[in-house]
Design a protein around this motif. Structure first.
Motif, PDB file in Angstrom:
ATOM      1  N   ASP A 105    -177.495   1.813  10.819  1.00  0.00           N
ATOM      2  CA  ASP A 105    -176.496   1.672   9.760  1.00  0.00           C
ATOM      3  C   ASP A 105    -176.779   0.383   8.998  1.00  0.00           C
ATOM      4  OD1 ASP A 105    -175.089   3.988  10.456  1.00  0.00           O
ATOM      5  OD2 ASP A 105    -173.909   2.910  11.960  1.00  0.00           O
ATOM      6  N   GLY A 106    -176.540   0.388   7.700  1.00  0.00           N
ATOM      7  CA  GLY A 106    -176.779  -0.796   6.891  1.00  0.00           C
ATOM      8  C   GLY A 106    -175.809  -1.916   7.212  1.00  0.00           C
ATOM      9  N   ALA A 107    -176.259  -3.150   6.984  1.00  0.00           N
ATOM     10  CA  ALA A 107    -175.402  -4.315   7.194  1.00  0.00           C
ATOM     11  C   ALA A 107    -174.310  -4.350   6.136  1.00  0.00           C
ATOM     12  CB  ALA A 107    -176.239  -5.584   7.131  1.00  0.00           C
ATOM     13  N   GLU A 108    -173.093  -4.656   6.571  1.00  0.00           N
ATOM     14  CA  GLU A 108    -171.956  -4.783   5.668  1.00  0.00           C
ATOM     15  C   GLU A 108    -171.560  -6.249   5.559  1.00  0.00           C
ATOM     16  OE1 GLU A 108    -170.479  -2.485   3.939  1.00  0.00           O
ATOM     17  OE2 GLU A 108    -171.330  -0.635   4.789  1.00  0.00           O
ATOM     18  N   PRO A 109    -171.122  -6.701   4.372  1.00  0.00           N
ATOM     19  CA  PRO A 109    -170.681  -8.094   4.242  1.00  0.00           C
ATOM     20  C   PRO A 109    -169.496  -8.385   5.150  1.00  0.00           C
ATOM     21  CG  PRO A 109    -170.983  -7.068   2.093  1.00  0.00           C
ATOM     22  CD  PRO A 109    -171.056  -5.969   3.096  1.00  0.00           C
ATOM     23  N   VAL A 110    -169.466  -9.582   5.688  1.00  0.00           N
ATOM     24  CA  VAL A 110    -168.322 -10.092   6.457  1.00  0.00           C
ATOM     25  C   VAL A 110    -167.664 -11.138   5.561  1.00  0.00           C
ATOM     26  CG1 VAL A 110    -167.568 -11.262   8.552  1.00  0.00           C
ATOM     27  CG2 VAL A 110    -169.508  -9.672   8.633  1.00  0.00           C
TER      28      VAL A 110
END
Length: 314
Positions: free
Chosen positions: A127-132
């Motif tokens: 899964d792609g990285a999501e902003p935190v």
């Protein structure tokens, strides 16, 4: 708190000291080690001396590389939160390779996000990285932190790879050169049991639960030197988005395809904009170029300081 780079990213608080992704000897005692993924430029055998936090896939890859399991494993998965030495640690998908994670740590009231290598587009395996959102500090990779690096859509690259394999397979064997931990598993997943694997690749595939066929017609190799004699050669690397490198490879009879497990330049910029940190530290690759570009965009961004360089305390 102090953050600096010395073949690993060190964090020193009043009562805790730890290192993220030590790629060489660990300088001085640390309370624990955070490992984002299993590539050799992010973890070394020296990490075996201390308690280490990583995913099961990363520990499996380390066992293949170093020939034995880590003796003091602390296993996490994306979504997990744990506390060590009064440091809160949360793990998130990094989208880079199987088992890669980002870490959001809270130390003495300050939140720091360490991306490791990350890919916001993800792949057939990740899964792609999501902003935190809104950490105080973002420590991010800059491997492709130059405006020249803009990758095609991943589905398009998959189609081009399949098309190239079909073309060359009708005229003899095909060797696909892919880094043995990372893109080799992605390629193996894409082609299934139709492809075989060089023994170096096969060891990682087996450890990570990726099935590889027995076919000799198509084989995944760790580098072009390992390609069987007479086979057509394909190499997958994000650097092939550079037309000069692509043209040079073709003079050697190599078909290069820009398949990368990193974020490209626009994705790096978008990640920072959506994360909106107070401070950005860039590390690896085009770190100074990316930091300079981010400053022009209004972000407080710098290349991460070295052990004896300019230090910013928080």
């Amino acid at each position: 708190m102090r953050i600096y780079y010395d073949r690993g990213i060190y964090v020193e608080g009043r009562a805790v000291r730890f290192v993220v992704d030590p790629a060489g000897p660990i300088k001085g005692p640390v309370d624990f080690v955070l490992i984002t993924h299993g590539h050799s430029d992010h973890v070394s055998l020296h990490a075996y001396r201390y308690p280490a936090v990583a995913t099961k896939e990363t520990f499996a890859a380390m066992a293949v590389r170093y020939g034995r399991p880590h003796p003091r494993r602390i296993v996490v998965s994306p979504g997990d939160v744990l506390e060590l030495n009064e440091v809160q640690i949360a793990a998130f998908d990094a989208g880079h390779i199987l088992g890669s994670v980002m870490y959001l740590v809270e130390v003495e009231g300050l939140q720091v996000l360490f991306t490791g290598d990350f890919n916001t587009s993800g792949s057939i395996l990740t899964d792609g990285a999501e902003p935190v959102e809104r950490p105080d500090v973002l420590v991010m990779e800059a491997t492709y932190g130059d405006p020249a690096y803009v990758f095609p859509n991943r589905a398009e690259i998959y189609d081009r790879l399949i098309e190239a394999v079909e073309k060359y397979a009708s005229d003899g064997g095909v060797a696909i050169s892919a880094y043995p931990l990372g893109k080799a598993q992605e390629v193996a997943k894409l082609f299934g049991r139709r492809v075989g694997a060089h023994r170096t690749v096969a060891k990682y595939n087996e450890a990570l639960g990726i099935q590889t066929g027995k076919s000799g017609e198509i084989v995944i190799v760790p580098n072009l030197r390992a390609a069987p004699s007479g086979y057509h050669r394909i190499e997958v690397s994000g650097w092939y988005v550079d037309p000069r490198l692509d043209a040079e490879a073709r003079t050697r009879g190599v078909h290069g395809l820009p398949l990368s497990d990193h974020s490209d330049f626009p994705s790096l910029i978008d990640f920072v904009a959506k994360t909106s940190p107070r401070l950005v530290y860039t590390v690896y690759g085009y770190s100074e170029r990316l930091a300079m570009y981010l400053r022009r965009k209004g972000f407080k961004a710098y290349t991460i300081p070295g052990a004896y360089g300019l230090t910013r305390y928080f």
